[in-house]
Each structure stands twice: as structure tokens, then as C-alpha cells.
Design a protein around this motif. Sequence first.
Motif, PDB file in Angstrom:
ATOM      1  N   TYR A 165       0.850  -1.189   0.000  1.00 57.34           N
ATOM      2  CA  TYR A 165       0.000   0.000   0.000  1.00 57.34           C
ATOM      3  C   TYR A 165       0.882   1.234   0.000  1.00 57.34           C
ATOM      4  N   LEU A 166       0.349   2.326  -0.499  1.00 56.46           N
ATOM      5  CA  LEU A 166       0.992   3.627  -0.372  1.00 56.46           C
ATOM      6  C   LEU A 166       0.127   4.491   0.534  1.00 56.46           C
ATOM      7  N   ALA A 167       0.771   5.230   1.433  1.00 55.61           N
ATOM      8  CA  ALA A 167       0.036   6.109   2.344  1.00 55.61           C
ATOM      9  C   ALA A 167       0.757   7.442   2.439  1.00 55.61           C
ATOM     10  N   MET A 168      -0.014   8.506   2.467  1.00 55.33           N
ATOM     11  CA  MET A 168       0.530   9.831   2.789  1.00 55.33           C
ATOM     12  C   MET A 168       0.264  10.061   4.263  1.00 55.33           C
ATOM     13  N   VAL A 169       1.321  10.288   5.046  1.00 58.53           N
ATOM     14  CA  VAL A 169       1.169  10.385   6.500  1.00 58.53           C
ATOM     15  C   VAL A 169       1.680  11.730   7.002  1.00 58.53           C
ATOM     16  N   HIS A 170       1.231  12.086   8.189  1.00 55.22           N
ATOM     17  CA  HIS A 170       1.691  13.320   8.831  1.00 55.22           C
ATOM     18  C   HIS A 170       3.096  13.114   9.403  1.00 55.22           C
ATOM     19  N   GLY A 171       3.927  14.150   9.283  1.00 53.95           N
ATOM     20  CA  GLY A 171       5.240  14.136   9.912  1.00 53.95           C
ATOM     21  C   GLY A 171       6.326  13.547   9.024  1.00 53.95           C
ATOM     22  N   GLU A 172       7.563  13.636   9.505  1.00 55.85           N
ATOM     23  CA  GLU A 172       8.715  13.073   8.793  1.00 55.85           C
ATOM     24  C   GLU A 172       8.924  11.635   9.244  1.00 55.85           C
ATOM     25  N   PHE A 173       8.693  10.715   8.347  1.00 50.24           N
ATOM     26  CA  PHE A 173       8.737   9.284   8.682  1.00 50.24           C
ATOM     27  C   PHE A 173      10.186   8.791   8.658  1.00 50.24           C
ATOM     28  N   PRO A 174      10.537   7.836   9.532  1.00 58.05           N
ATOM     29  CA  PRO A 174      11.885   7.260   9.467  1.00 58.05           C
ATOM     30  C   PRO A 174      12.101   6.489   8.161  1.00 58.05           C
ATOM     31  N   GLU A 175      13.365   6.220   7.819  1.00 59.27           N
ATOM     32  CA  GLU A 175      13.675   5.527   6.557  1.00 59.27           C
ATOM     33  C   GLU A 175      12.950   4.186   6.462  1.00 59.27           C
ATOM     34  N   THR A 176      13.038   3.395   7.513  1.00 56.43           N
ATOM     35  CA  THR A 176      12.311   2.115   7.569  1.00 56.43           C
ATOM     36  C   THR A 176      11.788   1.918   8.982  1.00 56.43           C
ATOM     37  N   LEU A 177      10.731   1.144   9.098  1.00 52.55           N
ATOM     38  CA  LEU A 177      10.135   0.872  10.407  1.00 52.55           C
ATOM     39  C   LEU A 177       9.323  -0.415  10.313  1.00 52.55           C
ATOM     40  N   CYS A 178       9.485  -1.272  11.296  1.00 55.66           N
ATOM     41  CA  CYS A 178       8.652  -2.472  11.400  1.00 55.66           C
ATOM     42  C   CYS A 178       7.815  -2.346  12.666  1.00 55.66           C
ATOM     43  N   VAL A 179       6.504  -2.392  12.509  1.00 56.07           N
ATOM     44  CA  VAL A 179       5.597  -2.274  13.657  1.00 56.07           C
ATOM     45  C   VAL A 179       4.956  -3.630  13.919  1.00 56.07           C
ATOM     46  N   GLU A 180       5.182  -4.141  15.118  1.00 56.48           N
ATOM     47  CA  GLU A 180       4.549  -5.384  15.555  1.00 56.48           C
ATOM     48  C   GLU A 180       3.742  -5.071  16.807  1.00 56.48           C
ATOM     49  N   ALA A 181       2.523  -4.637  16.613  1.00 58.59           N
ATOM     50  CA  ALA A 181       1.653  -4.232  17.724  1.00 58.59           C
ATOM     51  C   ALA A 181       0.339  -4.989  17.587  1.00 58.59           C
ATOM     52  N   PRO A 182      -0.045  -5.796  18.593  1.00 57.04           N
ATOM     53  CA  PRO A 182      -1.280  -6.585  18.499  1.00 57.04           C
ATOM     54  C   PRO A 182      -2.515  -5.691  18.436  1.00 57.04           C
ATOM     55  N   LEU A 183      -3.483  -6.095  17.639  1.00 61.39           N
ATOM     56  CA  LEU A 183      -4.665  -5.267  17.402  1.00 61.39           C
ATOM     57  C   LEU A 183      -5.925  -5.948  17.903  1.00 61.39           C
ATOM     58  N   LEU A 184      -6.778  -5.129  18.560  1.00 58.41           N
ATOM     59  CA  LEU A 184      -8.025  -5.615  19.128  1.00 58.41           C
ATOM     60  C   LEU A 184      -9.176  -4.811  18.551  1.00 58.41           C
TER      61      LEU A 184
END
Length: 305
Positions: A152-171
Motif C-alpha cells: 500500500y501507499l500512504a501519505m502520513v503526517h510528519g517526517e517518517f523514518p527511513e524504515t520501520l517495522c511495527v509489531e503491535a497486536p490489534l483488538l
Amino acid sequence: MPFVKKKFVAQKKQRAFLYLMNELGYTQKEAQRLIAKGRLLVNGEPLTKAGGDIEGEFEFIYFEPITKGLQPTFETEEFVVFDKPSGVLIHPQNRNTPYSLIDELKYQYGRDANITHRIDQETSGLVLCAKNKTSERDIKIMFQERDMKKTYLAMVHGEFPETLCVEAPLLRAEDESAIVRMVVRVDESGKVSKTDFKLLKYFPELDMSLVACKPHTGRQHQIRVHLFHVKHPIVGDPIYGQDENDIVKFLDKELSQEERFSKSGSQRLLLHASELEFDLYGEKYNIKSHVNFEALALQYIHNIH
């Protein structure tokens, strides 16, 4: 209107589901399901008995797809891929929904064609659809076994880091308050969820970033919640990153387009399903959206679309 009510006449007494099978071409399972949904009316009242009989005039409510001329991005004998515009539903929410992607698919490819996965109404981009029951089953198995790679492509707020892996459980929140009618949140008791992110471009004058998102799991609102969790909500997101009053106003369809633009930066969610990569029937496919999402997103941000 895709759902239409038409009058039919059964010349002799017979089981209702047999009439639908013989005269309208439904399978027994489909016919019985439609009757159970209250789609067959005798004297204006739904026929409630699964094995009920009909004779003479009755009414039947069924799905008659319409087209708006949306052409597929990619097509084979077994499947087709549409580049869905933002704002178009995957399936009708109710009988009054004027148009959804399933209309276009069934209008062009017939009753047995079906959509194999979902993206949100406001998310634009690629949707993989089966042309027949066999390919539908095989594609859905592929999704279940996570053999589909999506970008996916997303336009997000703020300056994003070069790479990021998010592993956060979702409820998926389930309680009575208005705030959680659609809201998913990070919670240790939730389902394992993982998304890789990569910065594509930073726009300093906007303080916004174009980011590539690769989900490894398929949770509802996963990309949106993970980006909100790391304090880079998607531009135009009316839920994640907004205060409670505005979320409720949006859910109640009381938030004006002007308010939404001023609060979130866009009148639509700037998230786009841009690429699908998978193996099917011995072939490797890498299908890319033809939409220039960066240019489109900038039009929405500058409110000139």
C-alpha cells in the motif's frame, strides 16, 4: 438500483426454491439462502418457511448489477483485478446502496464472479476478484495461507523514518460506547499484527511523508492503526488521530467536508492498495496500480481534486 423487486407467476403449486432454481438459474443453496433472507414475497409478506410452496403471483427481490464503466487493470481466464476508486464500497451495505464494486464485477463477468478480499470504502486501489467458484475458493485459500504480498501507499503526517517495522497486536473494540463502533486499537490481548514501512519521499513544506506499507497480517484497519500508533497518522483519516467528538460526528455522518479537511488534511483517506504479488496455478503475478497516487494525494492535500 442494484436490488430490484419484480413480479413472477408460478403456473402450478411448487416449492419456492425449486422455482428459483428452474426458472431463474439459482443453485439450491443460493435459492434457499435468498428465501431465508426474506427476498420472496407472497401477498406482500416474506415467505418464511424454507420448504414453502408458491402458486400464482409473487414478488422476488434480487440483485441486478449495474455498471459505471470501470475497466479492469488486469485480467486472466480465472481472475480479474480492478483499481477501485476511493468512495466505492466493495459490497452494498444494504438494499439501498446505489453502486458497489460487486455490481461492476457481476455485470461484466456474471453471477458466479466474486470479490475475494476487502479494502475500506475510502481506500483506493487493487482488488482481486475471482471469475468463477473454483478460482474464488483457490484465491481465498491463498489469502488464508498468507501467500499474497500486498503493498500500500500512504501519505502520513510528519517526517517518517527511513524504515520501520511495527509489531503491535490489534483488538477490535466491542462495547456500547459510540467511540468504538468502528475503532480498532493496539492492545496486548489483541491479535498478532505486523507491518513493514519504508519512506519513499518527505515533503518538508507539508511536513508529510509518502510511505510504502507491507502488511504481513490482514487485520481490520491494520495499516491505519499501526501508523497512528507510531504517531504518523494517515492524512485524511477521520478516526485514527482525531478527537472523540469529531470521530462520533464522522460516524454519524455529521462532519462536513470542510471540517474534515481542516482536522485531518484531506477529504479522503490517503491510502492506496498499489501492488499485489502472488503465485496462482503455476504462474507468478506482480500486478501494479496504474494510478499515480503521489500526484493524486497532493491534489487532495491542496484541495484541488
